[in-house]
Design a protein around this motif. Structure first.
Motif, short mmCIF file in Angstrom:
data_model
loop_
_atom_site.label_atom_id
_atom_site.label_comp_id
_atom_site.label_asym_id
_atom_site.label_seq_id
_atom_site.Cartn_x
_atom_site.Cartn_y
_atom_site.Cartn_z
N GLY A 136 0.97 -1.22 -0.04
CA GLY A 136 0.04 0.29 -0.03
C GLY A 136 0.84 1.56 0.13
O GLY A 136 0.25 2.46 -0.66
N ASP A 137 1.92 1.20 0.93
CA ASP A 137 2.91 2.42 0.69
C ASP A 137 3.73 2.19 -0.72
O ASP A 137 4.17 3.30 -0.86
N PHE A 138 4.34 1.20 -0.90
CA PHE A 138 4.67 1.41 -2.66
C PHE A 138 3.48 2.20 -3.69
O PHE A 138 4.31 3.20 -4.40
N ARG A 139 2.34 1.56 -3.85
CA ARG A 139 1.01 2.36 -4.34
C ARG A 139 1.18 3.81 -4.14
O ARG A 139 1.23 4.35 -4.62
N ALA A 140 1.10 3.84 -2.94
CA ALA A 140 0.91 5.97 -2.61
C ALA A 140 1.78 6.85 -2.77
O ALA A 140 1.69 7.36 -3.80
N ALA A 141 3.10 6.20 -2.41
CA ALA A 141 4.35 6.89 -3.08
C ALA A 141 4.63 6.90 -4.57
O ALA A 141 5.13 7.87 -4.86
N ASP A 142 4.68 6.06 -5.76
CA ASP A 142 4.33 6.14 -6.58
C ASP A 142 3.00 6.89 -7.62
O ASP A 142 3.27 7.47 -8.13
N GLN A 143 1.95 6.81 -6.94
CA GLN A 143 1.20 7.96 -7.27
C GLN A 143 0.96 9.35 -7.43
O GLN A 143 1.26 10.24 -7.33
N ALA A 144 2.06 9.76 -5.82
CA ALA A 144 2.13 11.40 -5.69
C ALA A 144 3.37 11.30 -6.12
O ALA A 144 3.96 12.47 -5.73
N ALA A 145 4.38 10.52 -6.86
CA ALA A 145 5.78 10.78 -7.34
C ALA A 145 5.33 11.35 -8.73
O ALA A 145 4.03 11.15 -9.49
N VAL A 146 6.62 12.36 -9.27
CA VAL A 146 6.61 12.82 -10.69
C VAL A 146 7.03 12.06 -11.89
O VAL A 146 7.84 11.30 -11.10
N HIS A 147 6.30 12.22 -12.59
CA HIS A 147 6.60 11.42 -13.09
C HIS A 147 7.75 11.49 -14.64
O HIS A 147 6.76 11.47 -15.52
N ALA A 148 9.06 11.76 -14.44
CA ALA A 148 9.47 11.84 -14.69
C ALA A 148 9.77 10.84 -15.78
O ALA A 148 10.62 11.05 -16.70
N LEU A 149 10.15 9.90 -15.46
CA LEU A 149 11.02 8.09 -15.95
C LEU A 149 9.40 8.89 -17.27
O LEU A 149 9.75 7.68 -18.43
N ASP A 150 8.61 9.49 -17.76
CA ASP A 150 7.73 8.87 -18.34
C ASP A 150 8.46 9.45 -20.08
O ASP A 150 8.46 8.95 -21.62
N LEU A 151 9.77 10.11 -19.88
CA LEU A 151 10.56 10.35 -21.21
C LEU A 151 11.88 10.08 -21.44
O LEU A 151 12.48 9.24 -22.88
N VAL A 152 12.31 8.09 -20.51
CA VAL A 152 12.81 7.25 -20.20
C VAL A 152 12.01 6.07 -21.28
O VAL A 152 11.57 5.42 -20.91
N PRO A 153 12.85 5.48 -21.69
CA PRO A 153 12.07 4.39 -22.43
C PRO A 153 11.72 3.22 -21.28
O PRO A 153 12.45 2.85 -20.54
N ALA A 154 10.90 2.45 -21.82
CA ALA A 154 10.09 1.30 -20.70
C ALA A 154 11.03 0.44 -20.50
O ALA A 154 10.99 -0.01 -19.59
N CYS A 155 11.94 -0.15 -21.46
CA CYS A 155 12.85 -1.47 -21.41
C CYS A 155 14.09 -0.62 -20.26
O CYS A 155 14.32 -1.13 -19.16
N PHE A 156 14.56 0.20 -20.09
CA PHE A 156 15.34 0.62 -19.59
C PHE A 156 14.38 0.78 -17.78
O PHE A 156 15.55 0.70 -16.85
N VAL A 157 13.28 1.03 -17.58
CA VAL A 157 13.00 1.69 -16.14
C VAL A 157 12.48 0.26 -16.14
O VAL A 157 12.88 -0.04 -14.94
N SER A 158 11.72 -0.76 -17.25
CA SER A 158 11.69 -2.04 -16.47
C SER A 158 12.64 -2.61 -16.18
O SER A 158 12.75 -3.19 -14.94
N ALA A 159 14.05 -1.90 -16.13
CA ALA A 159 15.26 -3.02 -16.05
C ALA A 159 15.28 -2.76 -14.51
O ALA A 159 16.34 -3.38 -14.01
N ALA A 160 15.36 -1.85 -14.45
CA ALA A 160 15.85 -0.34 -13.00
C ALA A 160 14.92 -0.80 -12.16
O ALA A 160 15.77 -0.42 -10.96
N ARG A 161 14.10 -0.82 -12.52
CA ARG A 161 13.02 -1.60 -11.02
C ARG A 161 12.58 -2.63 -10.56
O ARG A 161 12.09 -2.66 -10.07
#
Length: 171
Positions: A117-142
């Motif tokens: 629940g905390d993970f979901r809340a933190a993710d929803q509150a975060a500014v999504h600057a990752l929208d400019l990063v390719p999805a494959c890089f984001v997946s690997a980092a996460r």
């Protein structure tokens, strides 16, 4: 015989390419259905090798034991569902293969450092600057890093070293 030895050394793992192909069958089966139970016996059957040989060879080839690999996939899927859907956490736990909400929550917290629940809340509150990063890089980092076992034995061992005293009887 000389040629087989050369090919096992050439692939960098010290393993036979035919064995690696068999191990990939097991890993691909886990990837395709990570919500299912995958005991070593089932994986070995899919791969066409013995259970002990599969477990040893899988860990050597991929760097983690089969069960830890499966946990990585389940947590990875759960984090994606927490980020991208509004499904209840209970549904996410059962959809990703967990038999108990408590086990899911404890394992998720141990791996990610946060409750679901905390993970979901933190993710929803975060500014999504990752929208400019390719999805494959984001997946690997996460991708969760399961270089340590998440088991009750380790948790008990940590509790024993943090203050509980144990006495050993010598004969």
């Amino acid at each position: 015989m000389r040629k087989a030895r050369d090919t096992t050394q050439a692939n960098g793992t010290g393993q036979d390419p035919l064995l690696l192909r068999r191990l990939l069958r097991g890993r691909d089966a886990m990837d395709a259905a990570s919500h299912e139970d995958w005991p070593v016996a089932r994986l070995a059957k899919v791969s066409g090798v013995s259970e002990a040989h599969f477990a040893r060879s899988f860990a050597r080839a991929f760097g983690v034991p089969p069960h830890r690999y499966l946990l990585t996939r389940r947590i990875e899927r759960a984090t994606a569902l927490l980020r991208d859907t509004d499904l209840p956490i209970t549904d996410i736990a059962f959809d990703t293969g967990w038999k108990s909400l408590g086990t899911f929550g404890r394992t998720f917290r141990d791996i990610t450092g946060m409750k679901p629940g905390d993970f979901r809340a933190a993710d929803q509150a975060a500014v999504h600057a990752l929208d400019l990063v390719p999805a494959c890089f984001v997946s690997a980092a996460r991708r969760p890093d399961l270089t340590i076992a998440v088991s009750e034995k380790r948790r008990q061992a940590a509790a024993d070293t943090s203050g509980a005293s144990t006495t050993e009887v010598s004969r």
